[in-house]
Design an enzyme around this catalytic site. Sequence first.
Site, mmCIF file in Angstrom:
data_model
loop_
_atom_site.group_PDB
_atom_site.id
_atom_site.type_symbol
_atom_site.label_atom_id
_atom_site.label_comp_id
_atom_site.label_asym_id
_atom_site.label_seq_id
_atom_site.Cartn_x
_atom_site.Cartn_y
_atom_site.Cartn_z
ATOM 1 N N HIS A 143 0.825 -1.216 0.000
ATOM 2 C CA HIS A 143 0.000 0.000 0.000
ATOM 3 C C HIS A 143 0.856 1.262 0.000
ATOM 4 C CE1 HIS A 143 0.365 -0.336 4.526
ATOM 5 N NE2 HIS A 143 0.454 0.983 4.410
ATOM 6 N N ASP A 174 0.438 -7.619 1.370
ATOM 7 C CA ASP A 174 0.811 -6.218 1.552
ATOM 8 C C ASP A 174 2.327 -6.021 1.635
ATOM 9 O OD1 ASP A 174 0.529 -3.528 1.866
ATOM 10 O OD2 ASP A 174 -0.166 -3.608 3.939
ATOM 11 N N SER A 257 4.799 4.553 10.007
ATOM 12 C CA SER A 257 5.558 3.357 10.358
ATOM 13 C C SER A 257 5.290 2.196 9.415
ATOM 14 C CB SER A 257 5.241 2.930 11.795
ATOM 15 O OG SER A 257 3.876 2.566 11.912
#
Length: 285
Positions: A143, A174, A257
Amino acid sequence: ISGGSQESSLRSTMMLSYGRRLCISRSRRLVRRFSTKSRNGFGGSVRLGIMGLGAFLSGYLGGLASRRLEMAAGNAHVEESKENSESAGNDTQWKEVLNRCIPAIVTIKVANTRGFDTENPGSSQATGFIVDKERGIILTNRHVVGSGPVVAEAIFQNHEEVSLRPIYRDPVHDFGFFQFDPKDVRHMDLHEIPLKPDHVQVGLEIRVVGNNAGEKLSILQGTLARLDRQAPSYGLNSFNDFNTFYYQAASSTSGGSSGSPVLDKTGSAVALNAAGKKGTASSFY
């Protein structure tokens, strides 16, 4: 001497003093008891003998109690010293790991177009880390890489900036990869972080290092609590991972993060930080 050692030493001294006083007090009571009986029929020599025996018992029992208390205090001091040594060794190990790994961790700035109807254009910050320093390959989240054209750059800890280009977007999970030219980094030696997902287990102590809350470098600690957490949901109009489990720990990660390495004590990345639950300390890898 540490405060804990001082407290332990004082406590041991008080225990020794109490033991001696207790033995002497009991011996004196014994002498008085036999002294009373001596007035009713025992001779003075017997009385003196009993008093001598009482004094002997007082010294003997006091010394015995003192030795036992000294041994107990010594054992407690050894255990305390061992705990302090283990704690210091743990801190030193983490310090060495972080010094070795931090140069391989970068802040990623991304500006993306609207690749699909379900996505929006915009800019964001995240984290990535070098997994192949020879070819300049950085691992981060899918993402973060995005699904369409992006303009991205990496910022190293010495403030050098290099351009990135996306080279892989996983279609299901991801994670993705950026690449940079290693020759563009001129003022520091490149480092890489090995991937060791087989080190994962419940109770593993970890550090999540990255651009948490847009601060460029934050070090968050935690302990892996779950290895079977369902993939987090980001909403209907966002990318959502599926057909896999996530790890979970209370490390309080937040925006920026994404893509941070989850490090263990060997300096290996055991997982890739992906998300956190708002209003809680829960983080998902």
